[in-house]
Design a protein around this motif. Structure first.
Motif, mmCIF file in Angstrom:
data_model
loop_
_atom_site.group_PDB
_atom_site.id
_atom_site.type_symbol
_atom_site.label_atom_id
_atom_site.label_comp_id
_atom_site.label_asym_id
_atom_site.label_seq_id
_atom_site.Cartn_x
_atom_site.Cartn_y
_atom_site.Cartn_z
ATOM 1 N N LEU A 404 0.809 -1.211 0.000
ATOM 2 C CA LEU A 404 0.000 0.000 0.000
ATOM 3 C C LEU A 404 0.847 1.268 0.000
ATOM 4 O O LEU A 404 0.349 2.356 -0.308
ATOM 5 C CB LEU A 404 -0.944 0.012 1.205
ATOM 6 N N GLY A 405 2.116 1.159 0.378
ATOM 7 C CA GLY A 405 3.005 2.315 0.358
ATOM 8 C C GLY A 405 3.106 3.054 1.670
ATOM 9 O O GLY A 405 3.520 4.216 1.708
ATOM 10 N N TYR A 457 0.873 8.180 -3.426
ATOM 11 C CA TYR A 457 0.836 9.203 -4.461
ATOM 12 C C TYR A 457 0.171 10.467 -3.910
ATOM 13 O O TYR A 457 -0.950 10.431 -3.397
ATOM 14 C CB TYR A 457 0.073 8.677 -5.677
ATOM 15 N N LYS A 458 0.876 11.569 -4.000
ATOM 16 C CA LYS A 458 0.448 12.852 -3.443
ATOM 17 C C LYS A 458 0.146 12.755 -1.947
ATOM 18 O O LYS A 458 -0.603 13.541 -1.390
ATOM 19 C CB LYS A 458 -0.775 13.405 -4.185
ATOM 20 N N GLY A 459 0.748 11.760 -1.291
ATOM 21 C CA GLY A 459 0.573 11.592 0.145
ATOM 22 C C GLY A 459 -0.781 11.051 0.532
ATOM 23 O O GLY A 459 -1.123 11.029 1.719
ATOM 24 N N VAL A 460 -1.577 10.544 -0.445
ATOM 25 C CA VAL A 460 -2.960 10.132 -0.188
ATOM 26 C C VAL A 460 -3.266 8.734 -0.720
ATOM 27 O O VAL A 460 -3.893 7.924 -0.024
ATOM 28 C CB VAL A 460 -3.952 11.141 -0.810
ATOM 29 N N ALA A 469 -7.923 4.976 0.768
ATOM 30 C CA ALA A 469 -7.124 6.200 0.712
ATOM 31 C C ALA A 469 -6.684 6.549 2.130
ATOM 32 O O ALA A 469 -7.304 6.128 3.107
ATOM 33 C CB ALA A 469 -7.915 7.347 0.098
ATOM 34 N N PHE A 470 -5.611 7.323 2.221
ATOM 35 C CA PHE A 470 -5.046 7.706 3.517
ATOM 36 C C PHE A 470 -4.941 9.226 3.565
ATOM 37 O O PHE A 470 -4.310 9.847 2.709
ATOM 38 C CB PHE A 470 -3.663 7.075 3.702
ATOM 39 N N VAL A 471 -5.569 9.825 4.576
ATOM 40 C CA VAL A 471 -5.487 11.273 4.757
ATOM 41 C C VAL A 471 -4.833 11.554 6.107
ATOM 42 O O VAL A 471 -4.914 10.748 7.031
ATOM 43 C CB VAL A 471 -6.869 11.940 4.683
ATOM 44 N N GLY A 472 -4.146 12.692 6.197
ATOM 45 C CA GLY A 472 -3.489 13.055 7.452
ATOM 46 C C GLY A 472 -2.104 12.477 7.613
ATOM 47 O O GLY A 472 -1.554 12.492 8.717
ATOM 48 N N GLN A 473 -1.514 11.976 6.522
ATOM 49 C CA GLN A 473 -0.177 11.401 6.609
ATOM 50 C C GLN A 473 0.928 12.419 6.336
ATOM 51 O O GLN A 473 2.103 12.114 6.519
ATOM 52 C CB GLN A 473 -0.035 10.239 5.612
ATOM 53 N N MET A 474 0.559 13.607 5.884
ATOM 54 C CA MET A 474 1.543 14.648 5.579
ATOM 55 C C MET A 474 1.547 15.675 6.713
ATOM 56 O O MET A 474 0.501 16.185 7.109
ATOM 57 C CB MET A 474 1.207 15.335 4.260
ATOM 58 N N LEU A 475 2.709 15.974 7.246
ATOM 59 C CA LEU A 475 2.839 16.913 8.360
ATOM 60 C C LEU A 475 3.024 18.326 7.831
ATOM 61 O O LEU A 475 3.911 18.585 7.015
ATOM 62 C CB LEU A 475 4.029 16.513 9.233
ATOM 63 N N VAL A 510 6.191 9.831 -6.728
ATOM 64 C CA VAL A 510 6.438 9.510 -5.321
ATOM 65 C C VAL A 510 7.933 9.592 -5.017
ATOM 66 O O VAL A 510 8.349 10.173 -3.994
ATOM 67 C CB VAL A 510 5.891 8.112 -4.978
ATOM 68 N N ALA A 511 8.755 9.040 -5.895
ATOM 69 C CA ALA A 511 10.209 9.073 -5.685
ATOM 70 C C ALA A 511 10.728 10.506 -5.667
ATOM 71 O O ALA A 511 11.592 10.867 -4.857
ATOM 72 C CB ALA A 511 10.907 8.262 -6.775
ATOM 73 N N GLU A 512 10.204 11.345 -6.555
ATOM 74 C CA GLU A 512 10.613 12.747 -6.590
ATOM 75 C C GLU A 512 10.204 13.475 -5.310
ATOM 76 O O GLU A 512 10.966 14.309 -4.792
ATOM 77 C CB GLU A 512 9.996 13.431 -7.809
ATOM 78 N N THR A 513 9.009 13.169 -4.821
ATOM 79 C CA THR A 513 8.546 13.788 -3.573
ATOM 80 C C THR A 513 9.465 13.425 -2.417
ATOM 81 O O THR A 513 9.831 14.285 -1.598
ATOM 82 C CB THR A 513 7.102 13.340 -3.245
ATOM 83 N N ILE A 514 9.831 12.156 -2.317
ATOM 84 C CA ILE A 514 10.729 11.697 -1.239
ATOM 85 C C ILE A 514 12.090 12.364 -1.370
ATOM 86 O O ILE A 514 12.655 12.860 -0.390
ATOM 87 C CB ILE A 514 10.868 10.171 -1.273
ATOM 88 N N ALA A 515 12.636 12.379 -2.596
ATOM 89 C CA ALA A 515 13.963 12.961 -2.817
ATOM 90 C C ALA A 515 13.969 14.447 -2.460
ATOM 91 O O ALA A 515 14.901 14.936 -1.803
ATOM 92 C CB ALA A 515 14.374 12.756 -4.269
ATOM 93 N N TRP A 516 12.945 15.179 -2.897
ATOM 94 C CA TRP A 516 12.869 16.604 -2.558
ATOM 95 C C TRP A 516 12.730 16.787 -1.047
ATOM 96 O O TRP A 516 13.386 17.650 -0.453
ATOM 97 C CB TRP A 516 11.675 17.240 -3.269
ATOM 98 N N ASN A 517 11.881 15.993 -0.405
ATOM 99 C CA ASN A 517 11.653 16.129 1.031
ATOM 100 C C ASN A 517 12.947 15.953 1.808
ATOM 101 O O ASN A 517 13.223 16.690 2.758
ATOM 102 C CB ASN A 517 10.617 15.087 1.463
ATOM 103 N N ARG A 518 13.740 14.981 1.426
ATOM 104 C CA ARG A 518 15.004 14.723 2.135
ATOM 105 C C ARG A 518 15.999 15.850 1.918
ATOM 106 O O ARG A 518 16.748 16.211 2.839
ATOM 107 C CB ARG A 518 15.584 13.389 1.667
ATOM 108 N N ALA A 519 16.021 16.393 0.725
ATOM 109 C CA ALA A 519 16.949 17.493 0.448
ATOM 110 C C ALA A 519 16.484 18.787 1.097
ATOM 111 O O ALA A 519 17.287 19.574 1.594
ATOM 112 C CB ALA A 519 17.087 17.683 -1.063
ATOM 113 N N ARG A 520 15.177 18.997 1.118
ATOM 114 C CA ARG A 520 14.621 20.263 1.593
ATOM 115 C C ARG A 520 14.560 20.347 3.113
ATOM 116 O O ARG A 520 14.838 21.394 3.705
ATOM 117 C CB ARG A 520 13.200 20.426 1.001
ATOM 118 N N TYR A 521 14.191 19.239 3.783
ATOM 119 C CA TYR A 521 13.925 19.287 5.216
ATOM 120 C C TYR A 521 14.835 18.376 6.041
ATOM 121 O O TYR A 521 14.506 18.043 7.181
ATOM 122 C CB TYR A 521 12.455 18.938 5.474
#
Length: 587
Positions: A404-405, A457-460, A469-475, A510-521
């Protein structure tokens, strides 16, 4: 499972929602706005709605980090907060708890209130995939003698979020401690006894984020002898920005929640190539230098507000509250200073240590440098366990958490990481090329981690399943707006009316989101779900994918400069309904 054999409820629900925090409330409201006569049930493990905002969890010193007009839902303004209980628009959390109760009681669909669809003290322990639907194994969380229940649902929205399960670290010698200790989740329930004349006089608070600051402040104002301990090996203490705004904004949040500010966030969800200002800021050396200057000015202003080297805090270690990294990186989070006397109270009345804890003894804690911190009560303001499974998700007895991711811990994490390593590595190079300012990261603590990142995908949305679907997983800094937009996005996907890209494209995204998140935060972004500054571009991105525009101002300058208030989302569901009807008509 205790309490006798499960009983099968004859009703198969169209939608089951797990959690009655703000994400679960909005998921239910959104679905019922579109399907008022469908069978919907919401499971809540506690006895109250609101999650972190429930009356069971709010206390006197717990104030909002988001101001009036922004912290509310679009279909019902939050009213009735007296002026004397506000500080530049920020206000006590107790009013949010009252607002949410009124909200679920006043929303009526198909002749039923939203409140009547919430089943309290019902803990979903196992979620089983059955054919095209789900079976939910539900336990009564107050009475083990009550039989467990199995309920069927065609679709599920998991809204349990990331503030459900307390993270209480294991400290050597903890069993020897003779005092009281609790997690800040239970602080509100114990506040009266803690602050009574016969309650503990020496209180140790452990943690570095805003929740620890609120607890330490509350205890100090109650006249307690307070010790505040922040791990040396952790991400460091939170920064605190002023609540005051600069013209034309009433407070600091309003100035941050604009689309002009989105240009300066270095956000993956904002397409900088579509505006002249964006192309200048990211495509030129002068523009990138200007971004750096703006964020350094913000950090300097926050540091000046606190005055970490102030004389009256020197003996108490007030300087230990200085953040490790600049506010831009958000590696140690940020809070709003909502009280004029906050820094004075901490500096003069709280002993602050920046040190790891060696062990606990009968009467308190010993730190790694040999300091003895005596305490009658230890309060862990140490956050939440953010990895799944809080609920076991399975099919034919097999664990579905990986497929499920969801974020998982060892031993599954290594398997998940290996499957994604090449994609994330390739995406990292592209992210750094797109955002050169992220190539020069500061030194920061990055301890061991055994969790795979979130791969929704898109955190949802899971990439391979259209029934959950999953909501509330993004801080993020403002969960109310995200809750409303994620709910519409999730419901559209479950209804099958959201046009999604190919699975390959979703995996790449999804991979791009993870990569950006690690570099950004930095360390906060390691799991791919830390969006502290990104509320506006993130929600704009979701709504753009839905093909919706009513949340935008028709005037270019208003759209650029006006804060994104909750009322801007009025009409989104109606626009989505009309768009869906038109699409079906021409099919």
């Amino acid at each position: 499972m205790s309490g006798g054999p499960p009983t099968r409820d004859a009703c198969i629900f169209d939608l089951a929602i797990i959690g009655a925090g703000i994400y679960g409330i909005q998921a239910a409201r959104t679905y019922l706005e579109l399907h008022p006569y469908d069978k919907v049930i919401v499971f809540e493990g506690s006895g109250d709605v609101g999650g972190v905002w429930s009356s069971e969890r709010v206390y006197d010193a717990f104030w909002t980090q988001t101001p009036l007009g922004i912290l509310e839902f679009s279909d019902m303004p939050l009213e009735g907060v007296p002026d004397h209980d506000t500080y530049h628009g920020f206000f006590p959390a107790k009013y949010v708890a009252e607002y949410l109760k009124s909200y679920v009681e006043s929303r009526i669909y198909g002749g039923q209130t939203l409140a009547s669809r919430i089943r309290s003290h019902s803990q979903v322990e196992v979620l089983s995939k059955v054919d095209e639907g789900w079976t939910l194994h539900v336990k009564n969380s107050t009475d083990s003698a009550v039989a467990d229940t199995e309920l069927g649902a065609r679709k599920v929205i998991d809204a349990t979020g990331l503030t459900s399960t307390p993270n209480v670290p294991s400290i050597p010698g903890q069993d020897n401690y003779q005092g009281q200790f609790l997690h800040h989740k239970g602080f509100a329930l114990h506040q009266a006894s803690l602050f009574s004349a016969t309650g503990p006089q020496r209180i140790a608070v452990i943690g570095g984020a805003k929740s620890a600051a609120d607890v330490a402040y509350a205890c100090a104002k109650a006249g307690k002898d307070v010790t505040w301990i922040i791990r040396r090996s952790g991400a460091g203490p939170a920064a605190f920005v002023s609540a005051k705004g600069s013209w034309p904004y009433n407070n600091s949040n309003e100035s941050f929640y604009t689309r002009l500010t989105s240009h300066f966030l270095v956000s993956w969800f904002f397409d900088e190539s579509k505006t002249r200002l964006g192309r200048f800021l990211y495509g030129t050396g002068l523009g990138r230098a200007f971004i750096g200057w703006v964020w350094k000015a913000i950090s300097r202003k926050a540091s000046g507000l606190a005055n970490y080297d102030r004389e009256d805090g020197r003996k108490n270690g007030f300087h230990n509250l200085r953040p490790d990294t600049e506010i831009f990186w958000q590696n140690d989070s940020t809070g709003v200073c909502q009280r004029d006397d906050f820094f004075d109270t901490i500096a003069r009345k709280v002993k602050v240590y920046r040190e790891d804890i060696k062990e606990m003894n009968a009467h308190g804690l010993e730190l790694a440098d040999g300091t003895i911190a005596s305490a009658d009560c230890v309060i862990f303001a140490t956050g939440w366990k953010t990895s799944h499974p809080r609920i076991k998700v399975q099919e034919d007895g097999q664990n579905l958490t990986l497929s499920l991711g969801l974020s998982v811990s060892e031993p599954q994490a290594s398997e998940a990481s290996n499957n994604w390593e090449e994609l994330i590595s390739s995406a990292s190079k592209q992210i750094l090329a797109r955002f050169p300012v992220l190539q020069h990261r500061p030194r920061y603590h990055d301890g061991p981690d055994n969790k795979a990142p979130l791969r929704l995908y898109k955190g949802v949305l899971p990439i391979n399943d259209r029934s959950i679907a999953f909501v509330g997983q993004m801080l993020s800094g403002n969960n109310f707006r995200i809750a409303e937009v994620q709910a519409l996005y999730a419901v559209a996907a479950l209804d099958g009316v959201l046009l999604l890209p190919s699975k390959e494209h979703m995996r790449t995204t999804v991979a791009e989101t993870i990569a950006w998140n690690r570099a950004r935060y930095l360390s906060k972004g390691r799991h791919g779900n830390w969006l502290y500054w990104d509320m506006v571009p993130y929600t704009d991105d979701l709504l753009q994918e839905l093909g919706l525009h009513s949340h935008r101002h028709t005037s270019y300058w208003k759209d650029l400069l006006m804060p994104c208030f909750a009322r801007d989302l009025v009409g989104l569901i109606e626009e989505h309904r009309a768009k869906t009807l038109r699409a079906r008509k021409f099919q």
